[in-house]
Design a protein around this motif. Structure first.
Motif, mmCIF file in Angstrom:
data_model
loop_
_atom_site.group_PDB
_atom_site.id
_atom_site.type_symbol
_atom_site.label_atom_id
_atom_site.label_comp_id
_atom_site.label_asym_id
_atom_site.label_seq_id
_atom_site.Cartn_x
_atom_site.Cartn_y
_atom_site.Cartn_z
ATOM 1 N N GLY A 2 8.825 -32.409 -23.925
ATOM 2 C CA GLY A 2 7.925 -32.664 -22.523
ATOM 3 C C GLY A 2 8.858 -32.455 -21.193
ATOM 4 N N ARG A 3 10.103 -32.974 -21.189
ATOM 5 C CA ARG A 3 10.994 -33.137 -20.131
ATOM 6 C C ARG A 3 11.152 -31.769 -19.637
ATOM 7 N NH1 ARG A 3 14.484 -34.458 -24.143
ATOM 8 N NH2 ARG A 3 16.224 -32.935 -24.717
ATOM 9 N N ASP A 4 11.218 -30.749 -20.538
ATOM 10 C CA ASP A 4 11.455 -29.199 -19.994
ATOM 11 C C ASP A 4 10.110 -28.938 -19.201
ATOM 12 O OD1 ASP A 4 13.713 -29.360 -21.578
ATOM 13 O OD2 ASP A 4 13.262 -27.827 -22.870
ATOM 14 N N LEU A 5 9.115 -29.418 -19.456
ATOM 15 C CA LEU A 5 7.900 -28.908 -18.915
ATOM 16 C C LEU A 5 7.876 -29.467 -17.457
ATOM 17 C CD1 LEU A 5 5.198 -27.451 -18.800
ATOM 18 C CD2 LEU A 5 3.993 -29.413 -19.617
ATOM 19 N N LEU A 6 8.411 -30.627 -17.319
ATOM 20 C CA LEU A 6 8.531 -31.383 -16.124
ATOM 21 C C LEU A 6 9.587 -30.595 -15.150
ATOM 22 C CD1 LEU A 6 8.729 -35.272 -17.261
ATOM 23 C CD2 LEU A 6 6.674 -33.907 -15.951
ATOM 24 N N VAL A 7 10.807 -30.397 -15.762
ATOM 25 C CA VAL A 7 11.612 -29.461 -15.094
ATOM 26 C C VAL A 7 11.002 -28.359 -14.548
ATOM 27 C CG1 VAL A 7 13.799 -28.508 -15.079
ATOM 28 C CG2 VAL A 7 13.688 -30.698 -16.219
ATOM 29 N N SER A 8 10.615 -27.489 -15.431
ATOM 30 C CA SER A 8 9.825 -26.291 -15.051
ATOM 31 C C SER A 8 8.699 -26.264 -14.104
ATOM 32 C CB SER A 8 9.528 -25.313 -16.067
ATOM 33 O OG SER A 8 8.276 -26.145 -16.837
ATOM 34 N N GLY A 9 7.837 -27.425 -13.929
ATOM 35 C CA GLY A 9 6.927 -27.829 -13.078
ATOM 36 C C GLY A 9 7.650 -28.201 -11.639
ATOM 37 N N ALA A 10 8.699 -28.817 -11.475
ATOM 38 C CA ALA A 10 9.250 -29.318 -10.190
ATOM 39 C C ALA A 10 9.994 -27.803 -9.953
ATOM 40 C CB ALA A 10 10.298 -30.086 -10.746
ATOM 41 N N LEU A 11 10.595 -27.014 -10.504
ATOM 42 C CA LEU A 11 11.295 -25.667 -10.080
ATOM 43 C C LEU A 11 9.982 -24.870 -9.533
ATOM 44 C CD1 LEU A 11 13.867 -25.111 -12.509
ATOM 45 C CD2 LEU A 11 14.426 -25.873 -10.110
ATOM 46 N N ALA A 12 8.922 -24.767 -10.212
ATOM 47 C CA ALA A 12 7.961 -24.017 -9.652
ATOM 48 C C ALA A 12 7.201 -24.295 -8.424
ATOM 49 C CB ALA A 12 6.648 -23.925 -10.658
ATOM 50 N N ALA A 13 7.181 -25.684 -8.283
ATOM 51 C CA ALA A 13 6.799 -26.318 -6.905
ATOM 52 C C ALA A 13 7.921 -26.245 -5.704
ATOM 53 C CB ALA A 13 6.260 -27.592 -6.993
ATOM 54 N N LEU A 14 9.150 -26.027 -6.317
ATOM 55 C CA LEU A 14 10.274 -25.842 -5.163
ATOM 56 C C LEU A 14 10.303 -24.939 -3.947
ATOM 57 C CD1 LEU A 14 12.843 -27.435 -4.468
ATOM 58 C CD2 LEU A 14 14.134 -25.600 -5.894
ATOM 59 N N PRO A 15 9.759 -23.780 -4.176
ATOM 60 C CA PRO A 15 9.576 -22.910 -3.109
ATOM 61 C C PRO A 15 8.607 -23.536 -1.928
ATOM 62 C CG PRO A 15 9.608 -21.469 -5.058
ATOM 63 C CD PRO A 15 9.383 -23.056 -5.475
ATOM 64 N N ALA A 16 7.339 -24.115 -2.406
ATOM 65 C CA ALA A 16 6.583 -24.769 -1.557
ATOM 66 C C ALA A 16 7.233 -25.875 -0.885
ATOM 67 C CB ALA A 16 5.284 -24.989 -2.336
ATOM 68 N N VAL A 17 7.780 -26.615 -1.643
ATOM 69 C CA VAL A 17 8.331 -27.713 -1.135
ATOM 70 C C VAL A 17 9.410 -27.627 0.195
ATOM 71 C CG1 VAL A 17 9.799 -29.799 -1.567
ATOM 72 C CG2 VAL A 17 8.087 -29.214 -3.139
ATOM 73 N N VAL A 18 10.307 -26.539 -0.124
ATOM 74 C CA VAL A 18 11.066 -26.156 0.821
ATOM 75 C C VAL A 18 10.747 -25.786 2.147
ATOM 76 C CG1 VAL A 18 13.137 -24.411 1.144
ATOM 77 C CG2 VAL A 18 13.010 -25.836 -0.902
ATOM 78 N N VAL A 19 9.391 -24.990 1.982
ATOM 79 C CA VAL A 19 8.843 -24.252 3.105
ATOM 80 C C VAL A 19 8.351 -25.319 3.947
ATOM 81 C CG1 VAL A 19 7.146 -22.764 3.863
ATOM 82 C CG2 VAL A 19 8.571 -22.001 2.142
ATOM 83 N N LEU A 20 7.578 -26.306 3.383
ATOM 84 C CA LEU A 20 6.959 -27.239 3.912
ATOM 85 C C LEU A 20 8.051 -28.402 4.528
ATOM 86 C CD1 LEU A 20 4.230 -28.611 1.385
ATOM 87 C CD2 LEU A 20 3.947 -27.766 3.649
ATOM 88 N N ALA A 21 9.157 -28.624 4.194
ATOM 89 C CA ALA A 21 10.483 -29.295 4.568
ATOM 90 C C ALA A 21 10.563 -28.702 6.153
ATOM 91 C CB ALA A 21 11.340 -29.382 3.842
#
Length: 254
Positions: A181-200
């Motif tokens: 399950g931790r691999d899914l958490l990591v991949s989910g965080a990386l999938a959201a990373l571009p959106a987070v960077v743009v929002l920041a």
């Protein structure tokens, strides 16, 4: 109040990328991993319980965007009209494929709708990368700039990897090697990373161009009380359809 709604908007966008990203990723991988009809059925069955729950985040995100950041809608999104239409069509085509693929018998019928699922997922994934670049670059910049194309490819690749990781959490035969399950958490965080960077990067602009405080106060009273309901529903979906449940064996989207 502006900070609260910025946090809500950021949570909705990042949550959509993380929770709908694996559905789109599974759709992207269907031509690659779904070599047989049974394999594609298993892939669709794996993501089927989560599709509508993920799309709720998109509806909430759109409502927040139009209510809290009307300037963003007018100055930037209006210039992205062709891209927005293409993404909406991709959304419709992807969902139509999920609903129609087993409504009639026949290998050709299923292959056609499986292809629509893949194409719709590709349009949405790549389109989100282009849209993020256009929002970050500001008005008057074409999303088809080389950097925008690279960001589209990056988001598509991250979603595909997120989908591949998600399939590893499903029963044997869904696709690939089982993953924790931790691999899914990591991949989910990386999938959201571009959106987070743009929002920041766009936080100062968004905070400066928020709707008036009176409008935000009304929205808070009308909308925020329902936020726990949406989160509770999302938790219920994940607890109900976690790996090992009998619903994982349903070979279609109903």
């Amino acid at each position: 109040m502006e900070l609260i709604w910025f946090a809500v908007f950021a949570l909705l966008l990042a949550g959509y990328f993380a929770l709908e990203g694996f559905d789109l990723g599974v759709g992207l991988l269907m031509p690659v991993l779904g070599r047989t009809q049974e394999g594609r059925d298993r892939m669709v069955a794996a993501m089927a319980p989560f599709v509508l729950a993920g799309e709720v985040w998109l509806v909430a995100l759109a409502g927040t965007l139009f209510g809290v950041y009307p300037a963003l809608e007018g100055e930037i999104l209006f210039g992205l009209y062709p891209l927005v239409v293409a993404m909406l069509l991709g959304w419709v085509v992807r969902d139509a494929g999920l609903w129609f693929r087993r409504r009639l018998d026949g290998a050709a019928w299923r292959r056609f709708w499986d292809l629509m699922i893949a194409l719709g997922s590709l349009t949405l994934s790549f389109g989100w990368g282009l849209a993020l670049y256009a929002v970050a670059a500001g008005p008057g910049v074409s999303p088809l700039h080389p950097v925008g194309l690279l960001l589209g490819a990056l988001v598509t690749g991250l979603f595909a990897w997120h989908g591949w990781t998600f399939l590893g959490r499903r029963p044997p035969g869904a696709a690939g090697v089982p993953r924790p399950g931790r691999d899914l958490l990591v991949s989910g965080a990386l999938a959201a990373l571009p959106a987070v960077v743009v929002l920041a990067g766009g936080a100062p602009y968004l905070l400066e161009h928020s709707a008036p405080s009176s409008t935000l106060s009304v929205l808070s009273v009308m909308v925020l009380p329902f936020a726990p309901v949406m989160v509770a529903a999302q938790v219920w979906v994940w607890r109900t359809f976690h790996p090992g449940k009998g619903t994982d064996r349903i070979p279609s989207f109903f």
